[in-house]
Design a protein around this motif. Structure first.
Motif, PDB file in Angstrom:
ATOM      1  N   PHE A   1      79.524 -54.982  66.074  1.00  0.00           N
ATOM      2  CA  PHE A   1      79.630 -54.903  67.525  1.00  0.00           C
ATOM      3  C   PHE A   1      78.525 -53.975  68.011  1.00  0.00           C
ATOM      4  O   PHE A   1      78.315 -52.916  67.441  1.00  0.00           O
ATOM      5  CB  PHE A   1      80.990 -54.330  67.936  1.00  0.00           C
ATOM      6  CG  PHE A   1      82.148 -55.112  67.399  1.00  0.00           C
ATOM      7  CD1 PHE A   1      82.668 -54.837  66.145  1.00  0.00           C
ATOM      8  CD2 PHE A   1      82.709 -56.118  68.148  1.00  0.00           C
ATOM      9  CE1 PHE A   1      83.732 -55.563  65.646  1.00  0.00           C
ATOM     10  CE2 PHE A   1      83.785 -56.847  67.646  1.00  0.00           C
ATOM     11  CZ  PHE A   1      84.286 -56.573  66.391  1.00  0.00           C
TER      12      PHE A   1
ATOM     13  N   ARG B   1      88.751 -57.504  79.007  1.00  0.00           N
ATOM     14  CA  ARG B   1      88.352 -58.000  77.691  1.00  0.00           C
ATOM     15  C   ARG B   1      86.869 -58.351  77.664  1.00  0.00           C
ATOM     16  O   ARG B   1      86.334 -58.891  78.630  1.00  0.00           O
ATOM     17  CB  ARG B   1      89.180 -59.224  77.327  1.00  0.00           C
ATOM     18  CG  ARG B   1      88.972 -59.626  75.891  1.00  0.00           C
ATOM     19  CD  ARG B   1      90.121 -60.387  75.374  1.00  0.00           C
ATOM     20  NE  ARG B   1      89.908 -60.619  73.961  1.00  0.00           N
ATOM     21  CZ  ARG B   1      90.731 -61.274  73.219  1.00  0.00           C
ATOM     22  NH1 ARG B   1      91.853 -61.734  73.730  1.00  0.00           N
ATOM     23  NH2 ARG B   1      90.480 -61.459  71.953  1.00  0.00           N
TER      24      ARG B   1
ATOM     25  N   VAL C   1      84.048 -48.533  75.689  1.00  0.00           N
ATOM     26  CA  VAL C   1      84.300 -49.814  75.031  1.00  0.00           C
ATOM     27  C   VAL C   1      85.226 -49.517  73.865  1.00  0.00           C
ATOM     28  O   VAL C   1      84.929 -48.674  73.018  1.00  0.00           O
ATOM     29  CB  VAL C   1      82.991 -50.472  74.540  1.00  0.00           C
ATOM     30  CG1 VAL C   1      83.293 -51.729  73.737  1.00  0.00           C
ATOM     31  CG2 VAL C   1      82.066 -50.775  75.712  1.00  0.00           C
TER      32      VAL C   1
ATOM     33  N   CYS D   1      87.965 -56.612  71.835  1.00  0.00           N
ATOM     34  CA  CYS D   1      87.177 -55.566  72.480  1.00  0.00           C
ATOM     35  C   CYS D   1      87.465 -55.585  73.967  1.00  0.00           C
ATOM     36  O   CYS D   1      87.663 -56.650  74.553  1.00  0.00           O
ATOM     37  CB  CYS D   1      85.683 -55.815  72.265  1.00  0.00           C
ATOM     38  SG  CYS D   1      85.206 -55.795  70.539  1.00  0.00           S
ATOM     39  N   GLU D   2      87.488 -54.396  74.554  1.00  0.00           N
ATOM     40  CA  GLU D   2      87.678 -54.310  75.995  1.00  0.00           C
ATOM     41  C   GLU D   2      86.876 -53.150  76.537  1.00  0.00           C
ATOM     42  O   GLU D   2      86.535 -52.213  75.810  1.00  0.00           O
ATOM     43  CB  GLU D   2      89.150 -54.190  76.365  1.00  0.00           C
ATOM     44  CG  GLU D   2      89.849 -52.993  75.788  1.00  0.00           C
ATOM     45  CD  GLU D   2      91.358 -53.041  75.961  1.00  0.00           C
ATOM     46  OE1 GLU D   2      91.919 -54.123  76.193  1.00  0.00           O
ATOM     47  OE2 GLU D   2      91.974 -51.972  75.868  1.00  0.00           O
TER      48      GLU D   2
ATOM     49  N   VAL E   1      86.976 -50.997  70.571  1.00  0.00           N
ATOM     50  CA  VAL E   1      86.999 -52.048  69.556  1.00  0.00           C
ATOM     51  C   VAL E   1      88.311 -51.857  68.804  1.00  0.00           C
ATOM     52  O   VAL E   1      88.514 -50.836  68.148  1.00  0.00           O
ATOM     53  CB  VAL E   1      85.791 -51.952  68.600  1.00  0.00           C
ATOM     54  CG1 VAL E   1      85.873 -53.033  67.533  1.00  0.00           C
ATOM     55  CG2 VAL E   1      84.481 -52.030  69.374  1.00  0.00           C
ATOM     56  N   HIS E   2      89.204 -52.826  68.947  1.00  0.00           N
ATOM     57  CA  HIS E   2      90.530 -52.721  68.341  1.00  0.00           C
ATOM     58  C   HIS E   2      90.512 -53.128  66.869  1.00  0.00           C
ATOM     59  O   HIS E   2      89.598 -53.824  66.420  1.00  0.00           O
ATOM     60  CB  HIS E   2      91.522 -53.606  69.100  1.00  0.00           C
ATOM     61  CG  HIS E   2      91.817 -53.103  70.481  1.00  0.00           C
ATOM     62  ND1 HIS E   2      92.689 -52.080  70.729  1.00  0.00           N
ATOM     63  CD2 HIS E   2      91.333 -53.479  71.689  1.00  0.00           C
ATOM     64  CE1 HIS E   2      92.758 -51.856  72.024  1.00  0.00           C
ATOM     65  NE2 HIS E   2      91.932 -52.683  72.633  1.00  0.00           N
TER      66      HIS E   2
ATOM     67  N   THR F   1      94.292 -48.656  66.098  1.00  0.00           N
ATOM     68  CA  THR F   1      92.875 -48.597  66.440  1.00  0.00           C
ATOM     69  C   THR F   1      92.348 -47.188  66.247  1.00  0.00           C
ATOM     70  O   THR F   1      91.292 -46.983  65.670  1.00  0.00           O
ATOM     71  CB  THR F   1      92.644 -49.075  67.889  1.00  0.00           C
ATOM     72  OG1 THR F   1      93.059 -50.446  67.958  1.00  0.00           O
ATOM     73  CG2 THR F   1      91.192 -48.968  68.283  1.00  0.00           C
TER      74      THR F   1
END
Length: 169
Positions: A70, A141, A110, A118-119, A112-113, A35
């Protein structure tokens, strides 16, 4: 790699600084190498995506030609999110700047992998981060349409699939 958005020098007092540092370690562990490698701003000067230690992040989608966007919406304001760490708070160098004295300088992040998960992480904010009516106890998540509340500010997390013509840009 040290992200300047995750420095704790802005905090007053040792207890808050220790909480922030623990949150920072959790976020960095959650991001992982793939990531962070996709977040081009995290590359050290002189490092390139073709270097053997850095891999370009794959983008997967339900449709082979589609890509995802996103973003966080705060009323009429739209804040695009990028792969990797997106900091949220009232400091002007955050990725998402919320101009509200109740919101912490570094309130949450936040992530974004690379696999498009997303977490959200609270970053030891004074007032906590609320997701869909519940205060988050740790990394949580995110799904499109989730409501994030920072103090009295209501934000909405969105994921949209871009049209094929937009994905080529």
């Amino acid at each position: 790699m040290s992200d300047p958005r995750l420095l704790s020098m802005h905090l007053d007092g040792l207890p808050r600084r220790d909480e922030f540092r623990a949150a920072r370690q959790a976020i960095q562990a959650a991001c992982g190498d793939h990531t962070l490698a996709g977040d081009l701003r995290m590359l050290a000067s002189g490092e390139h995506l073709d270097d053997p230690t850095v891999a370009a992040a794959p983008v997967r989608s339900a449709k082979a030609t589609g890509r995802f966007a996103f973003y966080i919406k705060d009323g009429s304001n739209v804040y695009p999110l990028h792969l990797g760490l997106n900091s949220v708070g009232r400091l002007p160098d955050n990725d998402v700047v919320i101009r509200d004295e109740c919101v912490s300088r570094r309130h949450c992040a936040v992530v974004v992998h690379h696999d498009l998960r997303c977490e959200i992480h609270d970053v030891a904010s004074k007032n906590g981060t609320v997701l869909n009516g519940r205060k988050i106890p740790g990394p949580t998540r995110l799904q499109s349409g989730d409501q994030i509340v920072l103090c009295g500010r209501r934000l909405t997390f969105h994921v949209t699939e871009l049209a094929e013509s937009s994905a080529a840009i």
